[in-house]
Scaffold this motif. Structure first.
Motif, PDB file in Angstrom:
ATOM      1  N   ASN A 143      33.006 -51.338  29.589  1.00 50.62           N
ATOM      2  CA  ASN A 143      33.733 -50.052  29.507  1.00 50.62           C
ATOM      3  C   ASN A 143      32.841 -48.915  30.167  1.00 50.62           C
ATOM      4  O   ASN A 143      32.233 -48.499  29.335  1.00 50.62           O
ATOM      5  CB  ASN A 143      34.221 -49.770  28.009  1.00 50.62           C
ATOM      6  N   GLY A 144      33.160 -48.743  31.486  1.00 51.59           N
ATOM      7  CA  GLY A 144      32.429 -47.309  31.920  1.00 51.59           C
ATOM      8  C   GLY A 144      33.182 -46.366  32.059  1.00 51.59           C
ATOM      9  O   GLY A 144      34.185 -46.196  31.455  1.00 51.59           O
ATOM     10  N   LYS A 145      32.460 -45.129  32.430  1.00 52.86           N
ATOM     11  CA  LYS A 145      33.226 -44.047  32.582  1.00 52.86           C
ATOM     12  C   LYS A 145      33.228 -43.517  33.782  1.00 52.86           C
ATOM     13  O   LYS A 145      32.223 -43.688  34.988  1.00 52.86           O
ATOM     14  CB  LYS A 145      32.222 -43.110  31.698  1.00 52.86           C
ATOM     15  N   THR A 146      34.242 -42.797  34.140  1.00 52.69           N
ATOM     16  CA  THR A 146      34.622 -42.381  35.562  1.00 52.69           C
ATOM     17  C   THR A 146      33.309 -41.106  35.969  1.00 52.69           C
ATOM     18  O   THR A 146      33.119 -40.920  36.885  1.00 52.69           O
ATOM     19  CB  THR A 146      36.000 -41.776  35.738  1.00 52.69           C
ATOM     20  N   GLY A 147      33.102 -40.355  34.937  1.00 48.16           N
ATOM     21  CA  GLY A 147      32.070 -39.209  35.126  1.00 48.16           C
ATOM     22  C   GLY A 147      32.876 -38.180  35.590  1.00 48.16           C
ATOM     23  O   GLY A 147      32.156 -36.874  35.841  1.00 48.16           O
ATOM     24  N   GLN A 148      34.393 -38.393  35.754  1.00 48.36           N
ATOM     25  CA  GLN A 148      35.087 -37.050  36.247  1.00 48.36           C
ATOM     26  C   GLN A 148      34.935 -35.815  35.242  1.00 48.36           C
ATOM     27  O   GLN A 148      35.117 -36.097  34.056  1.00 48.36           O
ATOM     28  CB  GLN A 148      36.429 -37.321  36.690  1.00 48.36           C
ATOM     29  N   LYS A 149      34.727 -34.827  35.621  1.00 49.51           N
ATOM     30  CA  LYS A 149      34.764 -33.481  35.103  1.00 49.51           C
ATOM     31  C   LYS A 149      35.968 -32.691  35.444  1.00 49.51           C
ATOM     32  O   LYS A 149      36.657 -32.853  36.447  1.00 49.51           O
ATOM     33  CB  LYS A 149      33.474 -32.634  35.276  1.00 49.51           C
ATOM     34  N   ALA A 196      31.075 -38.435  25.472  1.00 52.81           N
ATOM     35  CA  ALA A 196      31.046 -39.194  26.400  1.00 52.81           C
ATOM     36  C   ALA A 196      31.795 -40.535  25.728  1.00 52.81           C
ATOM     37  O   ALA A 196      32.705 -41.198  26.551  1.00 52.81           O
ATOM     38  CB  ALA A 196      29.746 -39.973  26.605  1.00 52.81           C
ATOM     39  N   ASP A 197      32.197 -40.945  24.622  1.00 53.04           N
ATOM     40  CA  ASP A 197      32.806 -42.015  23.923  1.00 53.04           C
ATOM     41  C   ASP A 197      34.197 -41.598  24.408  1.00 53.04           C
ATOM     42  O   ASP A 197      35.089 -42.534  24.521  1.00 53.04           O
ATOM     43  CB  ASP A 197      32.677 -42.079  22.466  1.00 53.04           C
ATOM     44  N   HIS A 198      34.586 -40.418  24.413  1.00 52.97           N
ATOM     45  CA  HIS A 198      36.071 -40.253  24.397  1.00 52.97           C
ATOM     46  C   HIS A 198      36.497 -39.837  25.969  1.00 52.97           C
ATOM     47  O   HIS A 198      37.711 -39.257  26.145  1.00 52.97           O
ATOM     48  CB  HIS A 198      36.485 -39.019  23.577  1.00 52.97           C
ATOM     49  N   ALA A 199      35.571 -39.704  26.744  1.00 52.94           N
ATOM     50  CA  ALA A 199      35.730 -39.330  28.246  1.00 52.94           C
ATOM     51  C   ALA A 199      36.616 -40.593  29.036  1.00 52.94           C
ATOM     52  O   ALA A 199      36.564 -41.654  28.622  1.00 52.94           O
ATOM     53  CB  ALA A 199      34.425 -39.141  28.991  1.00 52.94           C
ATOM     54  N   ALA A 200      37.011 -40.159  30.188  1.00 47.76           N
ATOM     55  CA  ALA A 200      37.823 -41.129  31.005  1.00 47.76           C
ATOM     56  C   ALA A 200      37.026 -42.360  31.383  1.00 47.76           C
ATOM     57  O   ALA A 200      36.059 -42.237  31.684  1.00 47.76           O
ATOM     58  CB  ALA A 200      38.408 -40.626  31.979  1.00 47.76           C
ATOM     59  N   SER A 201      37.607 -43.587  31.040  1.00 48.08           N
ATOM     60  CA  SER A 201      37.132 -44.709  31.202  1.00 48.08           C
ATOM     61  C   SER A 201      37.519 -45.619  32.472  1.00 48.08           C
ATOM     62  O   SER A 201      38.757 -45.384  32.825  1.00 48.08           O
ATOM     63  CB  SER A 201      37.141 -45.717  29.807  1.00 48.08           C
ATOM     64  N   LYS A 202      36.697 -46.437  32.910  1.00 46.24           N
ATOM     65  CA  LYS A 202      37.079 -47.424  34.045  1.00 46.24           C
ATOM     66  C   LYS A 202      36.296 -48.797  33.667  1.00 46.24           C
ATOM     67  O   LYS A 202      35.593 -48.762  33.046  1.00 46.24           O
ATOM     68  CB  LYS A 202      36.527 -46.809  35.276  1.00 46.24           C
ATOM     69  N   LEU A 203      37.045 -49.760  34.028  1.00 42.51           N
ATOM     70  CA  LEU A 203      36.718 -51.228  33.989  1.00 42.51           C
ATOM     71  C   LEU A 203      35.587 -51.360  35.148  1.00 42.51           C
ATOM     72  O   LEU A 203      35.869 -51.122  36.412  1.00 42.51           O
ATOM     73  CB  LEU A 203      37.615 -52.204  34.249  1.00 42.51           C
ATOM     74  N   VAL A 204      34.237 -51.672  34.633  1.00 49.38           N
ATOM     75  CA  VAL A 204      33.259 -51.965  35.740  1.00 49.38           C
ATOM     76  C   VAL A 204      32.736 -53.460  35.186  1.00 49.38           C
ATOM     77  O   VAL A 204      32.716 -53.657  34.337  1.00 49.38           O
ATOM     78  CB  VAL A 204      32.095 -50.952  35.456  1.00 49.38           C
ATOM     79  N   THR A 205      32.207 -54.194  36.397  1.00 48.29           N
ATOM     80  CA  THR A 205      31.762 -55.264  36.189  1.00 48.29           C
ATOM     81  C   THR A 205      30.364 -55.823  36.799  1.00 48.29           C
ATOM     82  O   THR A 205      29.988 -55.105  37.550  1.00 48.29           O
ATOM     83  CB  THR A 205      32.752 -56.443  36.659  1.00 48.29           C
ATOM     84  N   LYS A 206      29.650 -56.608  36.230  1.00 47.39           N
ATOM     85  CA  LYS A 206      28.481 -57.165  37.001  1.00 47.39           C
ATOM     86  C   LYS A 206      28.789 -58.743  37.312  1.00 47.39           C
ATOM     87  O   LYS A 206      29.162 -59.402  36.051  1.00 47.39           O
ATOM     88  CB  LYS A 206      27.162 -57.094  36.258  1.00 47.39           C
ATOM     89  N   GLU A 207      28.573 -59.155  38.416  1.00 49.80           N
ATOM     90  CA  GLU A 207      28.979 -60.630  38.738  1.00 49.80           C
ATOM     91  C   GLU A 207      27.639 -61.481  39.029  1.00 49.80           C
ATOM     92  O   GLU A 207      26.668 -61.126  39.583  1.00 49.80           O
ATOM     93  CB  GLU A 207      30.063 -60.796  39.520  1.00 49.80           C
ATOM     94  N   PHE A 208      27.459 -62.721  38.680  1.00 54.25           N
ATOM     95  CA  PHE A 208      26.589 -63.749  38.944  1.00 54.25           C
ATOM     96  C   PHE A 208      26.944 -65.195  39.255  1.00 54.25           C
ATOM     97  O   PHE A 208      28.135 -65.528  38.378  1.00 54.25           O
ATOM     98  CB  PHE A 208      25.415 -63.662  37.697  1.00 54.25           C
ATOM     99  N   ASP A 209      26.316 -65.579  40.241  1.00 55.87           N
ATOM    100  CA  ASP A 209      26.675 -67.005  40.493  1.00 55.87           C
ATOM    101  C   ASP A 209      25.587 -67.822  39.735  1.00 55.87           C
ATOM    102  O   ASP A 209      24.431 -67.612  39.684  1.00 55.87           O
ATOM    103  CB  ASP A 209      26.480 -67.015  41.872  1.00 55.87           C
ATOM    104  N   TYR A 210      26.170 -68.962  39.273  1.00 58.36           N
ATOM    105  CA  TYR A 210      25.301 -69.980  38.281  1.00 58.36           C
ATOM    106  C   TYR A 210      25.547 -71.284  38.907  1.00 58.36           C
ATOM    107  O   TYR A 210      26.864 -71.768  38.749  1.00 58.36           O
ATOM    108  CB  TYR A 210      25.590 -69.709  36.878  1.00 58.36           C
ATOM    109  N   MET A 211      24.523 -72.080  39.230  1.00 61.94           N
ATOM    110  CA  MET A 211      24.680 -73.460  39.860  1.00 61.94           C
ATOM    111  C   MET A 211      24.568 -74.485  38.694  1.00 61.94           C
ATOM    112  O   MET A 211      24.775 -75.782  39.098  1.00 61.94           O
ATOM    113  CB  MET A 211      23.751 -73.560  41.066  1.00 61.94           C
ATOM    114  N   GLY A 212      24.652 -74.257  37.388  1.00 61.40           N
ATOM    115  CA  GLY A 212      24.565 -75.226  36.506  1.00 61.40           C
ATOM    116  C   GLY A 212      23.197 -75.944  36.509  1.00 61.40           C
ATOM    117  O   GLY A 212      23.294 -77.497  36.042  1.00 61.40           O
TER     118      GLY A 212
END
Length: 929
Positions: free
Chosen positions: A213-219, A135-151
């Protein structure tokens, strides 16, 4: 089986490239004797991809099939293990197991005994990957989680991310960023605990973005037994080295005697990242990409976004080039092997990726439109984008400019629907590839199918189905001989192109859209067709200029010798470098172009370069670009002398080239297309007529030849042409009917004794071969129909005979005719329409094959005065027999994975097809001239 093969010595030196691949042949390339064909070698013969279905191979069938392939004129095979047929699992071998390696070595031994060679796909299916990719050497993709913060108080968030279905692919948190309403950017990764809990305090409105650093999961697609697993992360040195180590351990100290390792087109979907990407980006581009992720990931299109996307895409290219392509090639060279690579489909600069390996490989996908009268192109076979010679030239240009002698092509991929592709359709397609600089054809392809498997044998879903079960197989050698003769010339000497055209890759990298941009065969309408580069190169080629495409790297590393541009010691020098209009041009590339001019070269710009690519220190680099250009002092003609050479600014390349006395080949005015090779002091032209009309005229060559020979690659015939010198050029008489091709040798040597070429002339007489005709079915199935008799020749599918309509195979038409033969006359046998390939005997002598438009043969030497006997064996397509099988509900397609699909990737069903015309329609006649 009796096999009569000749052991050929290599004809040309191969693979003198910068990173020193294994040496096979001497560096000195012998010239070719005038009026003779170069020697045919296993590398000048066509090769094929060879699918090992389920790895269900055994020594008996391996030997049997390799002998079949050698007899058919194939020079080598490229082994590609894939999924297998159901019901034969007991024959499967695990990929890289001892049993599998034993079969590989046995195949190589048999190939050696037959003067064939073997390449090996370094994996199964495609792309690279398998059970040894963790899994560590499998094809990777950038994934994100986003949040809004009002301070308002502390912000707390659990940033752990578990993939419950595949825990091993759970994304790994690599950074957390905060973006404020007023343009503030803060990295708050250090506010995350080791348990993944974010706790952060700030004021104002913020968008928080957690980067993973996510994984595409493609086989691996279409994997063989033992090859299933995740796709490789090509951007990671650690992942690539780990992958290569698997093969090093499997092979041990005795790497099998293959010629080359092979990598298919880059189809690693969504693989837009790697674990160390952000560090690599900052080191290479000079700034922190994390600060600009909203622009990279957003949908807004503006100048800043374009520059950031360009930097991102350039970084992916560099990682792919260095961490995979160069790394893999150096590894193969240490094993004494070469690399063969398809760069298209990748997010990189195709030219540099192709140029790095020993054998660059492109591909033709789908069918092209040719205005050749009578050429069949079924409407159902037309793809969204036709094969484009400009696309093919990315591979050939890289090979030419990097000094690679062989440029290969995966040929005829999805040329048409299964079982409906004929040699007549293949010829113009392969001729188009030759014209684009290809000289090493790989069929796509041939499937390993054991002797005990009934018709139609084991088949691959995307194959041309050129197997021993194909009804065209008995005539296949003639088609292969045609390709071998062409390639024997196209592999000799060096390419002879006078121009280099810069490819503005930075314009492609700056295009809007998804940040991950795959530069593929299937999307040339997006990244290629709309560009000034495409318009200029297309027009130049149509006007008769020969050219190659260059990258920034090739330009910066080029030198000048005798006023010509040299990109490699084994490359041919070019007379000028052309820079088409573009938006982005690096300062270093401009400096490189100016340095070439300073050393004596001619560099022609279509427009003033105005902008630099990329985001870092834009204003500073824009100023450098302008200052560098401003040092050039142009006269009223748009010329700036610099050092020993000049820079030219002219919106019309053709005008600039004329002013520089760089001449085009005017032969294209006739409608002919060409490619040219230099062999010693001689020049070879490969000429093709893809117009709808016969071209019968004198053409002018840009070479002063003492003699000119014409060579017919269909028959192997050659002869001295009608030609004369005209100052520093040569005028030669040629005649090509629509669809025909010809090789022309312009020789510096005087020739006093040689047979003269036989030119077609207006027919003085036409003799119909009337019949009656007898038709005997020689071999095929499902059953052999009864013999038929015709007063007038016709296809065997024309009279409603059910068995004949269901039949695929070979059948022979025969008759006798009387002829009053005239001494000194030439006799051309014209067969009219052939469905699909014909082999002709006259008076018991084999007269040749007719499988391409126009279906005709010179037969005068086989005819006699009085009664003559003629036999014409016709091989039809597999289509009618497969139609019958589907109508009967017979089970023949039963495979794991994708099973068997039609050209539109839907379940295959031939039961509703119309009967394909089969046999000889005629008219059959002799043209006397």
């Amino acid at each position: 089986m009796k096999l009569t093969l000749k052991s050929f010595l290599p004809a040309v030196g191969l693979f003198a490239i910068s990173c020193q691949p294994p040496s096979e042949q001497p560096a000195n390339k012998p010239s070719i004797t005038p009026n003779s064909w170069p020697e045919i070698t296993n590398q000048s013969k066509p090769w094929t991809r060879w699918w090992w279905m389920g790895n269900a191979v055994d020594k008996e069938n391996l030997s049997y099939l390799m002998y079949e392939y050698a007899d058919a004129g194939l020079g080598g095979v490229e082994i590609a293990p894939i999924y297998g047929a159901k019901g034969y699992e007991d024959r499967y071998l695990e990929f890289l197991s001892e049993e599998w390696l034993d079969m590989l070595r046995y195949t190589i031994d048999v190939a050696d005994s037959l003067d064939m060679q073997v390449d090996l796909t370094q994996g199964t299916g495609w792309p690279f990957g398998g059970p040894f990719v963790d899994a560590d050497h499998a094809a990777s993709k950038l994934v994100t989680k986003e949040f809004d913060y009002m301070g308002q108080g502390a912000f707390a968030q659990d940033l752990t991310w578990e993939d419950k279905k595949r825990p091993e692919l759970s994304p790994e948190l690599i950074a957390v960023m905060a973006y404020g309403d007023n343009g503030q950017v803060e990295e708050i990764t250090d506010q995350v605990s080791t348990q993944g809990q974010l706790s952060w305090e700030a004021e104002g409105n913020w968008k928080i973005m957690a980067l993973y650093n996510g994984k595409t999961g493609q086989k691996v697609k279409r994997a063989a037994p033992g090859g299933q697993g995740y796709t490789l992360d090509h951007f990671s040195t650690e992942a690539v080295n780990s992958y290569l180590d698997v093969f090093a351990r499997a092979f041990g100290e005795d790497t099998p005697g293959i010629r080359a390792f092979y990598n298919d087109s880059f189809e690693v979907y969504g693989a837009n990242f790697t674990k160390k990407f952000l560090d690599e980006f900052q080191q290479r581009r000079g700034y922190d990409l994390k600060a600009y992720l909203p622009q990279l990931l957003g949908e807004e299109n503006n100048e800043e976004t374009a520059r950031i996307k360009s930097d991102y895409r350039q970084t992916l290219h560099e990682l792919l080039l260095e961490h995979f392509t160069e790394n893999w090639t150096e590894w193969a060279h240490r094993k004494g092997k070469k690399t063969k690579n398809q760069a298209h489909g990748s997010p990189g600069n195709l030219i540099d990726l192709y140029a790095t390996v020993d054998i660059p490989e492109c591909e033709t996908f789908g069918s092209s439109y040719f205005p050749i009268p009578g050429l069949r192109r079924d409407s159902a076979d037309i793809r969204n984008v036709d094969p484009d010679p400009i696309m093919l030239k990315f591979a050939s240009s890289a090979g030419h400019l990097a000094g690679k002698p062989l440029i290969s092509c995966e040929t005829f991929t999805w040329l048409g629907e299964h079982f409906k592709s004929s040699f007549s359709q293949m010829k113009p397609e392969v001729d188009q590839a030759f014209l684009a600089g290809i000289n090493h054809v790989f069929y796509h392809g041939v499937t390993y199918s054991p002797k005990d498997i009934e018709f139609p044998g084991w088949l691959f879903y995307a194959s041309l189905n050129l197997t021993q079960q194909n009804s065209l197989w008995p005539h296949f050698k003639s088609f292969n001989d045609y390709i071998a003769r062409c390639q024997s010339v196209l592999q000799a000497g060096k390419p002879d192109n006078e121009l280099i055209v810069y490819w503005p890759v930075y314009d492609v990298w700056a295009e809007e859209g998804n940040m991950f941009k795959m530069i593929s065969v299937h999307h040339i309408d997006d990244w290629l067709h709309p560009t000034a580069f495409y318009a200029q190169t297309t027009e130049l080629m149509e006007q008769g200029y020969s050219l190659d495409f260059a990258s920034d790297k090739l330009i910066r590393e080029a030198s000048v010798k005798d006023g010509k541009i040299l990109t490699h010691g084994e490359a041919s020098p070019a007379k000028a470098l052309l820079i088409p209009k573009m938006e982005y041009f690096p300062v270093k590339t401009l400096e490189g172009a100016i340095q070439l001019a300073n050393e004596g070269a001619t560099v022609i710009f279509e427009a003033v370069p105005e902008h630099v690519p990329g985001h870092f220190e834009v204003e500073k680099r824009e100023k450098q670009l302008a200052e560098t250009w401003s040092q050039l002092q142009f006269n009223d003609q748009g010329e700036a002398a610099i050092g020993k050479g000049k820079i030219v600014l002219n919106a019309q390349f053709q005008h600039a080239l004329k002013n520089e006395a760089i001449e085009r080949e005017s032969l294209t005015d006739s409608g002919l297309q060409f490619i040219r090779r230099a062999v010693g002091d001689d020049k070879y032209y490969f000429l093709v007529n893809h117009t709808a009309n016969t071209i019968d005229e004198e053409i002018t060559l840009n070479v002063a030849a003492s003699s000119v020979f014409l060579m017919n690659p269909l028959t192997g015939e050659s002869g001295l042409a009608k030609s004369h010198r005209q100052e520093a050029k040569t005028v030669v008489k040629v005649r090509l009917e629509s669809g025909e091709s010809l090789l022309l040798q312009a020789s510096a040597a005087e020739t006093t004794s040689a047979d003269h070429w036989t030119y077609r002339a207006e027919a003085a007489q036409t003799v119909p071969v009337k019949g009656p005709w007898m038709l005997h079915f020689d071999g095929g199935g499902p059953d052999l129909p009864q013999d038929q008799a015709f007063e007038t020749i016709q296809p065997w599918t024309a009279n409603g005979d059910k068995k004949a309509n269901e039949f695929s195979g070979q059948a022979t038409y025969s008759t006798t005719f009387d002829l009053q033969k005239t001494e000194g006359k030439h006799y051309l046998l014209k067969l009219g329409k052939v469905y699909e390939s014909a082999k002709v005997w006259i008076n018991g002598q084999e007269a040749g094959y007719a499988w391409s438009i126009p279906y005709q043969l010179q037969v005068g030497k086989y005819l006699k005065d009085g009664k003559n006997e003629i036999k014409i064996q016709v091989a039809n397509l597999m289509a009618n027999r497969v139609r019958y099988m589907d109508q009967q509900g017979l089970e023949w397609r039963n495979y794991h994975e994708i099973n068997f699909v039609n050209i539109n990737y839907k379940p295959f069903d031939a039961s509703t097809w119309e009967v394909m015309p089969s046999g000889l329609e005629g008219p059959v006649e002799l043209e006397v001239f």
